[in-house]
Design a protein around this motif. Sequence first.
Motif, PDB file in Angstrom:
ATOM      1  N   VAL A   1       0.866  -1.179   0.000  1.00 20.80           N
ATOM      2  CA  VAL A   1       0.000   0.000   0.000  1.00 20.80           C
ATOM      3  C   VAL A   1       0.904   1.230   0.000  1.00 20.80           C
ATOM      4  CG1 VAL A   1      -1.851   1.264   1.157  1.00 20.80           C
ATOM      5  CG2 VAL A   1      -1.780  -1.237   1.300  1.00 20.80           C
ATOM      6  N   ALA A   2       0.953   1.943  -1.127  1.00 19.62           N
ATOM      7  CA  ALA A   2       1.819   3.108  -1.265  1.00 19.62           C
ATOM      8  C   ALA A   2       0.985   4.367  -1.492  1.00 19.62           C
ATOM      9  CB  ALA A   2       2.805   2.899  -2.410  1.00 19.62           C
ATOM     10  N   GLY A   3       1.669   5.521  -1.447  1.00 16.51           N
ATOM     11  CA  GLY A   3       1.009   6.805  -1.625  1.00 16.51           C
ATOM     12  C   GLY A   3       1.827   7.874  -0.943  1.00 16.51           C
ATOM     13  N   GLY A   4       1.522   9.122  -1.221  1.00 13.87           N
ATOM     14  CA  GLY A   4       2.272  10.224  -0.644  1.00 13.87           C
ATOM     15  C   GLY A   4       2.093  10.343   0.854  1.00 13.87           C
ATOM     16  N   SER A   5       2.981  11.111   1.484  1.00 13.55           N
ATOM     17  CA  SER A   5       2.884  11.367   2.918  1.00 13.55           C
ATOM     18  C   SER A   5       1.600  12.136   3.209  1.00 13.55           C
ATOM     19  CB  SER A   5       4.094  12.188   3.374  1.00 13.55           C
ATOM     20  OG  SER A   5       4.004  12.512   4.734  1.00 13.55           O
ATOM     21  N   GLY A   6       0.749  11.576   4.077  1.00 11.71           N
ATOM     22  CA  GLY A   6      -0.525  12.203   4.389  1.00 11.71           C
ATOM     23  C   GLY A   6      -1.647  11.819   3.440  1.00 11.71           C
ATOM     24  N   SER A   7      -1.399  10.850   2.565  1.00 10.05           N
ATOM     25  CA  SER A   7      -2.414  10.444   1.584  1.00 10.05           C
ATOM     26  C   SER A   7      -3.524   9.605   2.208  1.00 10.05           C
ATOM     27  CB  SER A   7      -1.767   9.649   0.447  1.00 10.05           C
ATOM     28  OG  SER A   7      -1.208   8.438   0.942  1.00 10.05           O
ATOM     29  N   GLY A   8      -3.243   9.009   3.363  1.00  8.65           N
ATOM     30  CA  GLY A   8      -4.205   8.115   3.990  1.00  8.65           C
ATOM     31  C   GLY A   8      -3.859   6.651   3.788  1.00  8.65           C
TER      32      GLY A   8
ATOM     33  N   THR B   1      -4.374  10.999  -3.227  1.00  7.04           N
ATOM     34  CA  THR B   1      -5.088  12.063  -2.517  1.00  7.04           C
ATOM     35  C   THR B   1      -4.597  13.426  -2.970  1.00  7.04           C
ATOM     36  OG1 THR B   1      -5.329  10.611  -0.588  1.00  7.04           O
ATOM     37  CG2 THR B   1      -5.670  12.953  -0.211  1.00  7.04           C
ATOM     38  N   ASP B   2      -5.480  14.421  -2.955  1.00  9.21           N
ATOM     39  CA  ASP B   2      -5.136  15.790  -3.343  1.00  9.21           C
ATOM     40  C   ASP B   2      -3.933  16.294  -2.540  1.00  9.21           C
ATOM     41  OD1 ASP B   2      -6.080  18.437  -4.696  1.00  9.21           O
ATOM     42  OD2 ASP B   2      -5.800  18.941  -2.576  1.00  9.21           O
ATOM     43  N   ALA B   3      -3.024  16.983  -3.214  1.00  9.01           N
ATOM     44  CA  ALA B   3      -1.774  17.441  -2.592  1.00  9.01           C
ATOM     45  C   ALA B   3      -2.017  18.371  -1.403  1.00  9.01           C
ATOM     46  CB  ALA B   3      -0.898  18.142  -3.631  1.00  9.01           C
ATOM     47  N   ASP B   4      -2.991  19.270  -1.512  1.00  7.57           N
ATOM     48  CA  ASP B   4      -3.271  20.194  -0.404  1.00  7.57           C
ATOM     49  C   ASP B   4      -3.740  19.434   0.834  1.00  7.57           C
ATOM     50  OD1 ASP B   4      -2.586  22.349  -1.951  1.00  7.57           O
ATOM     51  OD2 ASP B   4      -4.639  22.829  -2.544  1.00  7.57           O
TER      52      ASP B   4
ATOM     53  N   ARG C   1      -2.723  17.188   6.374  1.00  5.95           N
ATOM     54  CA  ARG C   1      -2.645  16.003   7.236  1.00  5.95           C
ATOM     55  C   ARG C   1      -1.250  15.847   7.807  1.00  5.95           C
ATOM     56  NH1 ARG C   1      -5.655  11.407   3.492  1.00  5.95           N
ATOM     57  NH2 ARG C   1      -7.797  12.160   3.708  1.00  5.95           N
ATOM     58  N   ARG C   2      -0.229  16.109   6.986  1.00  2.00           N
ATOM     59  CA  ARG C   2       1.149  15.954   7.450  1.00  2.00           C
ATOM     60  C   ARG C   2       1.475  16.975   8.530  1.00  2.00           C
ATOM     61  NH1 ARG C   2       6.079  13.736   5.260  1.00  2.00           N
ATOM     62  NH2 ARG C   2       7.861  14.727   6.262  1.00  2.00           N
ATOM     63  N   ILE C   3       1.025  18.222   8.342  1.00  3.14           N
ATOM     64  CA  ILE C   3       1.263  19.264   9.342  1.00  3.14           C
ATOM     65  C   ILE C   3       0.657  18.853  10.684  1.00  3.14           C
ATOM     66  CG2 ILE C   3       0.666  21.619  10.028  1.00  3.14           C
ATOM     67  CD1 ILE C   3       0.848  22.380   7.037  1.00  3.14           C
TER      68      ILE C   3
ATOM     69  N   LYS D   1       7.841  17.407  -0.973  1.00  2.00           N
ATOM     70  CA  LYS D   1       7.170  17.615  -2.260  1.00  2.00           C
ATOM     71  C   LYS D   1       8.047  17.216  -3.444  1.00  2.00           C
ATOM     72  CE  LYS D   1       4.654  21.002  -5.034  1.00  2.00           C
ATOM     73  NZ  LYS D   1       4.156  22.411  -5.116  1.00  2.00           N
ATOM     74  N   PRO D   2       9.329  17.659  -3.499  1.00  2.00           N
ATOM     75  CA  PRO D   2      10.176  17.252  -4.631  1.00  2.00           C
ATOM     76  C   PRO D   2      10.349  15.736  -4.739  1.00  2.00           C
ATOM     77  CG  PRO D   2      11.166  19.098  -3.469  1.00  2.00           C
ATOM     78  CD  PRO D   2      10.022  18.633  -2.624  1.00  2.00           C
ATOM     79  N   MET D   3      10.519  15.056  -3.607  1.00  2.00           N
ATOM     80  CA  MET D   3      10.713  13.605  -3.635  1.00  2.00           C
ATOM     81  C   MET D   3       9.426  12.875  -4.013  1.00  2.00           C
ATOM     82  SD  MET D   3      13.922  13.159  -3.052  1.00  2.00           S
ATOM     83  CE  MET D   3      14.055  14.681  -4.025  1.00  2.00           C
ATOM     84  N   TYR D   4       8.284  13.424  -3.605  1.00  2.00           N
ATOM     85  CA  TYR D   4       7.001  12.847  -4.006  1.00  2.00           C
ATOM     86  C   TYR D   4       6.867  12.896  -5.528  1.00  2.00           C
ATOM     87  CZ  TYR D   4       2.019  12.340  -4.895  1.00  2.00           C
ATOM     88  OH  TYR D   4       0.805  11.938  -5.400  1.00  2.00           O
ATOM     89  N   LEU D   5       7.211  14.044  -6.112  1.00  2.00           N
ATOM     90  CA  LEU D   5       7.089  14.209  -7.561  1.00  2.00           C
ATOM     91  C   LEU D   5       8.107  13.362  -8.321  1.00  2.00           C
ATOM     92  CD1 LEU D   5       6.491  18.080  -7.738  1.00  2.00           C
ATOM     93  CD2 LEU D   5       4.796  16.245  -8.007  1.00  2.00           C
ATOM     94  N   GLU D   6       9.282  13.154  -7.698  1.00  2.00           N
ATOM     95  CA  GLU D   6      10.338  12.395  -8.387  1.00  2.00           C
ATOM     96  C   GLU D   6      10.186  10.887  -8.251  1.00  2.00           C
ATOM     97  OE1 GLU D   6      15.246  12.056  -8.576  1.00  2.00           O
ATOM     98  OE2 GLU D   6      14.288  13.640  -7.403  1.00  2.00           O
ATOM     99  N   PHE D   7       9.766  10.411  -7.071  1.00  2.00           N
ATOM    100  CA  PHE D   7       9.762   8.978  -6.818  1.00  2.00           C
ATOM    101  C   PHE D   7       8.374   8.374  -6.584  1.00  2.00           C
ATOM    102  CE2 PHE D   7      14.023  10.354  -5.399  1.00  2.00           C
ATOM    103  CZ  PHE D   7      14.800   9.548  -6.225  1.00  2.00           C
TER     104      PHE D   7
END
Length: 209
Positions: free
Chosen positions: A9-16, A132-135, A140-142, A165-171
């Motif tokens: 189960v993958a996804g960005g930080s704070g994606s849920g 999940t939406d970036a905003d 959620r991360r904050i 943010k840069p690492m999310y977009l890159e990896f």
Amino acid sequence: MKNCIIIGVAGGSGSGKTTVAKNLVKAFKSEDAVLVAQDAYYKELKEMSVQERAGVNFDHPNSIEFELLKKDLETLLKNQIIERPIYDFKTHSRKEETITIHPSKIIIVEGILLFAVPEIRDIFDVKIFVDTDADEMLLRRIERDIHERGRTFESVRDQYLKTVKPMYLEFCEPSKRYADIIIPRGGENKIAVNMVIAKLKRYLQKGAL
């Protein structure tokens, strides 16, 4: 016929993604499903001061000891117990104690970079990406980092702009193309989560996907 199934189960930080992974595990008996978190496998930085550790790019694949994660997952697949590390986010170091994880019929692994690393990605029978939406992810991360990890707003903001943010977009975001299932909105998407649970329950009953 396999004796277990392993799901990433993958996804960005704070994606849920953590909520999705935990909801999947909760749907089964404790002996039937287990959760392994990628975040437990951050590399040891004992040679650095606490201040120096805080400046490390923790969103880059090089920050994770993927060799150990792979070894532990392969051990679980061999029906053997592992001792999973415990990572302290306040000191950016591993604790002395570990958590014992027993092999299970369903192994859920969650983390932002699971599909960005081929040797880890290829282990999974099913790959789920939580989109999940970036905003919303940022908010959620904050909230999480301030209340759960003792961070200041300024440090969370600076880290987000410098590395998260840069690492999310890159990896992370590009690894979405490897997913078998994409779940929008994370744990709030009960329909999608329940569909995955129903499929896994059929797997347990029949012993096959």
